[in-house]
Design a protein around this motif. Sequence first.
Motif, PDB file in Angstrom:
ATOM      1  N   PRO A 174       7.768  -4.706   5.013  1.00  0.00           N
ATOM      2  CA  PRO A 174       7.133  -5.622   5.977  1.00  0.00           C
ATOM      3  C   PRO A 174       5.712  -6.025   5.568  1.00  0.00           C
ATOM      4  O   PRO A 174       5.206  -7.048   6.001  1.00  0.00           O
ATOM      5  CB  PRO A 174       7.131  -4.831   7.286  1.00  0.00           C
ATOM      6  CG  PRO A 174       7.253  -3.391   6.877  1.00  0.00           C
ATOM      7  CD  PRO A 174       8.006  -3.389   5.585  1.00  0.00           C
ATOM      8  N   ASP A 175       5.099  -5.230   4.700  1.00  0.00           N
ATOM      9  CA  ASP A 175       3.740  -5.538   4.262  1.00  0.00           C
ATOM     10  C   ASP A 175       3.709  -6.055   2.826  1.00  0.00           C
ATOM     11  O   ASP A 175       2.695  -5.950   2.143  1.00  0.00           O
ATOM     12  CB  ASP A 175       2.852  -4.292   4.394  1.00  0.00           C
ATOM     13  CG  ASP A 175       2.726  -3.843   5.846  1.00  0.00           C
ATOM     14  OD1 ASP A 175       2.645  -4.717   6.732  1.00  0.00           O
ATOM     15  OD2 ASP A 175       2.736  -2.621   6.074  1.00  0.00           O
ATOM     16  N   GLU A 177       5.553  -4.946   0.265  1.00  0.00           N
ATOM     17  CA  GLU A 177       5.878  -3.971  -0.773  1.00  0.00           C
ATOM     18  C   GLU A 177       7.017  -4.522  -1.632  1.00  0.00           C
ATOM     19  O   GLU A 177       7.897  -5.222  -1.138  1.00  0.00           O
ATOM     20  CB  GLU A 177       6.323  -2.631  -0.160  1.00  0.00           C
ATOM     21  CG  GLU A 177       5.285  -1.962   0.704  1.00  0.00           C
ATOM     22  CD  GLU A 177       5.425  -2.320   2.182  1.00  0.00           C
ATOM     23  OE1 GLU A 177       4.867  -1.579   2.995  1.00  0.00           O
ATOM     24  OE2 GLU A 177       6.072  -3.323   2.516  1.00  0.00           O
TER      25      GLU A 177
END
Length: 188
Positions: A174-175, A177
């Motif tokens: 979600p970030d 990655e």
Amino acid sequence: MTEPHTHPTGPLADASVRTARPSDAPAMGMVQAVVFRETYADRLPEAVIAQFQPDAFARAWRRSLEQPPSTKHRALVACAGDQVVGFAALGPITDTDKAVSAGAGELSVVVVHPDARRVGHGSRLLNATADTMRAVNLNGLAVWIPATDEPTRAFFVDAGLTPDGAWRERVVGPDGETLREVRLTAGL
């Protein structure tokens, strides 16, 4: 009830590979969730691992089996008796890299439940995949695997696929990655 097949070294497994049916979706979802949790436990964020749920995978497989993306897309299941213990999904290659021949196919997933490994299900699935690709006029096979997944790489290399030098960073979290994947290929 029939007696098990016997062989000088003991009973032989009742193992097969067949085309997947929509009714196989729950078993496929369960196998995928178990294998993906195991395979990606140390490679993906926990928030992503938590999404590997059998029901979600099963719904996606049921839709895909009922309405395949093209006439060349197929799913095959490996069975021990009547129980689905693994599966493979294939279709025309989606990669536009010129290093892969036009008309090649992509093995998008191949998984075997941990309790059913080392008895030939993966090899049967891979062989059936190659036969199925040839039958729908696909002339090569490509598969992407996590770059650090040495057991899977060894399986494919032992089967005749070779790394072709291609790699990609797949966004998996979600970030933002990412997970590095490498491609292995073979002609058919």
